[in-house]
Design an enzyme around this catalytic site. Structure first.
Site, PDB file in Angstrom:
ATOM      1  N   SER A  59      71.663  -8.209 -23.815  1.00  0.00           N
ATOM      2  CA  SER A  59      70.582  -7.691 -22.986  1.00  0.00           C
ATOM      3  C   SER A  59      69.240  -8.208 -23.512  1.00  0.00           C
ATOM      4  O   SER A  59      69.039  -9.414 -23.557  1.00  0.00           O
ATOM      5  CB  SER A  59      70.628  -6.158 -22.961  1.00  0.00           C
ATOM      6  OG  SER A  59      69.668  -5.636 -22.070  1.00  0.00           O
ATOM      7  N   THR A  60      68.356  -7.322 -23.948  1.00  0.00           N
ATOM      8  CA  THR A  60      67.043  -7.744 -24.409  1.00  0.00           C
ATOM      9  C   THR A  60      67.165  -8.706 -25.588  1.00  0.00           C
ATOM     10  O   THR A  60      67.828  -8.416 -26.572  1.00  0.00           O
ATOM     11  CB  THR A  60      66.213  -6.527 -24.832  1.00  0.00           C
ATOM     12  OG1 THR A  60      66.199  -5.573 -23.767  1.00  0.00           O
ATOM     13  CG2 THR A  60      64.790  -6.924 -25.167  1.00  0.00           C
TER      14      THR A  60
ATOM     15  N   HIS B 253      71.986  -8.714 -19.007  1.00  0.00           N
ATOM     16  CA  HIS B 253      71.208  -7.820 -18.144  1.00  0.00           C
ATOM     17  C   HIS B 253      69.967  -8.551 -17.645  1.00  0.00           C
ATOM     18  O   HIS B 253      69.090  -8.913 -18.433  1.00  0.00           O
ATOM     19  CB  HIS B 253      70.779  -6.576 -18.918  1.00  0.00           C
ATOM     20  CG  HIS B 253      71.920  -5.698 -19.328  1.00  0.00           C
ATOM     21  ND1 HIS B 253      71.831  -4.813 -20.375  1.00  0.00           N
ATOM     22  CD2 HIS B 253      73.178  -5.569 -18.837  1.00  0.00           C
ATOM     23  CE1 HIS B 253      72.981  -4.172 -20.507  1.00  0.00           C
ATOM     24  NE2 HIS B 253      73.820  -4.625 -19.594  1.00  0.00           N
TER      25      HIS B 253
ATOM     26  N   MET C 101      69.273  -3.439 -25.806  1.00  0.00           N
ATOM     27  CA  MET C 101      69.003  -2.010 -25.845  1.00  0.00           C
ATOM     28  C   MET C 101      70.207  -1.226 -25.342  1.00  0.00           C
ATOM     29  O   MET C 101      70.990  -1.714 -24.543  1.00  0.00           O
ATOM     30  CB  MET C 101      67.786  -1.681 -24.974  1.00  0.00           C
ATOM     31  CG  MET C 101      66.478  -2.251 -25.469  1.00  0.00           C
ATOM     32  SD  MET C 101      65.111  -1.902 -24.326  1.00  0.00           S
ATOM     33  CE  MET C 101      65.106  -0.109 -24.373  1.00  0.00           C
TER      34      MET C 101
ATOM     35  N   ASP D 109      75.626  -0.432 -23.832  1.00  0.00           N
ATOM     36  CA  ASP D 109      76.529  -1.094 -22.904  1.00  0.00           C
ATOM     37  C   ASP D 109      77.479  -2.020 -23.665  1.00  0.00           C
ATOM     38  O   ASP D 109      77.052  -2.798 -24.518  1.00  0.00           O
ATOM     39  CB  ASP D 109      75.728  -1.903 -21.871  1.00  0.00           C
ATOM     40  CG  ASP D 109      76.563  -2.326 -20.673  1.00  0.00           C
ATOM     41  OD1 ASP D 109      77.654  -1.762 -20.484  1.00  0.00           O
ATOM     42  OD2 ASP D 109      76.118  -3.219 -19.937  1.00  0.00           O
TER      43      ASP D 109
END
Length: 369
Positions: free
Chosen positions: A189-190, A216, A309, A312
């Site tokens: 993600s991030t 993401h 973050m 998930d």
């Protein structure tokens, strides 16, 4: 409690005010100043030493990409980019993430978005998260993505800037073929786009398995990400399409707004995309991908969880572990931009190998062979 000190940068006076109002409505954030262009942003950043900078991409005098590059080079500060939803905006955003931007928020309706309040919660969330990642941003700014490529990909190592179209790669042969009963799944993600570049560019063209990836990212941006990575990697990188057969030597990135599952059809692995409800606020979701893979039989599986973050991927990895043999690789805290997704997987006791980012590709290749 000390507030998060933010420098807001946008060439529109209206946008500067609205963005400032959105941020200052949160009691944990203080907008310390505003800048009209990239050059003014650099000057004020040197004077004020903000915790976070918000930076528009399209500005006169010095645009956001030029300013970001200078910030990362001389005064690494977490930067949240404000991007448009156009193809050009998506390409520029991918380049910004590659240069070290923490994350981005899309303007709903162009450079001057009267409805910017629609993404107000996300903007506040990104700024708060960015303020916690200062050490990681400074570390990442001094570490270029690893690009150790095999000889067959050497011609692609000198890739053009992300703002241009990917080159014609027909002259560079790539080895791919039907799946050999192996599958790699990866969630991030991030901080993921830059991390993916580090990992995927270090993989050989003859990788004996396909890689299914969830990053993401909103719709419209994953295609630009895939094209950028494809221009740099020895393996093929593509935004996956519904019904596509998964082949060895190819990385498949889930399109923004769609869940990505892998199913078996007559012994072959096939992509299935759908728009069922978001999972944990995410679509695509790493858990959805991992859970689909837990149902596959007679397939050797490897799972990777990198910077991001939240949590998930942990539930999905647990289902993979419960269903049968899977080997997991989790990014070490020392290289994560955000140590969320990897931490929850490690705390759940699901990590077989915990390694820094620049060792993930080598670890995977050794495990595959």
């Amino acid at each position: 409690m000390r507030k998060i000190r933010v420098l807001v940068t946008d060439d529109s006076a209206f946008m500067r005010k609205v963005i400032s109002d959105i941020l200052q409505a949160d009691p944990e954030i203080e907008v310390i100043d505003r800048a009209r262009n990239g050059l003014e942003c650099l000057e004020k950043a040197r004077q004020l030493n903000p915790d976070v900078i918000t930076l528009d991409i399209e500005m006169p005098v010095m645009n956001g990409l030029e300013a970001l590059e200078q910030v990362m080079k001389h005064q690494p500060v977490p930067v949240v980019m404000l991007s448009s939803l156009t193809r050009e905006g998506a390409d520029a955003t991918i380049r910004a993430l590659e240069l070290g931007a923490f994350d981005f928020v899309t303007k709903p309706s162009g450079p001057i978005s009267l409805d910017i309040h629609k993404v107000g919660d996300r903007l506040v969330e990104r700024v708060k998260a960015a303020s916690l990642a200062q050490k990681a941003i400074k570390r990442a700014s001094t570490t270029e993505p690893r690009t150790v490529l095999p000889p067959s990909a050497a011609v692609k190592a000198a890739a053009p800037p992300a703002m241009t179209s990917p080159p014609n790669l027909e002259a560079v042969p790539r080895k791919s073929g039907v799946n050999t009963g192996k599958l790699v799944v990866l969630g991030t993600s991030t901080g993921g786009p830059k991390a993916l570049q580090t990992v995927l560019t270090a993989l050989p063209a003859d990788l004996p398995a396909p890689i299914a990836i969830v990053q993401h990212m909103p719709a419209g941006f994953t295609k630009s990400l895939a094209q950028r990575l494809d221009s740099l990697c020895a393996i093929r990188v593509t935004e996956v399409t519904d019904g596509e057969w998964l082949e060895a030597g190819t990385a498949y990135i889930a399109p923004g707004g769609y869940h990505f599952e892998v199913q078996q059809v007559n012994g072959r692995l096939q992509a299935r995309l759908h728009q069922q409800e978001p999972r944990g606020g995410h679509r695509p979701s790493v858990d959805v991908l991992f859970e689909s893979v837990s149902r596959l039989t007679k397939v050797d599986k490897w799972a990777i969880i990198m910077t991001g973050m939240g949590n998930d991927g942990t539930k999905g990895l647990k289902k993979m572990k419960d269903a049968g043999i899977v080997t997991s690789i989790v990014e070490d805290e020392s290289t994560c931009v955000v140590y969320g997704m990897p931490r929850t997987a490690i705390q759940a006791g699901l990590a077989d190998h915990v390694v820094p980012l620049n060792a993930i590709a080598d670890t995977l290749c050794k495990l595959l062979h």
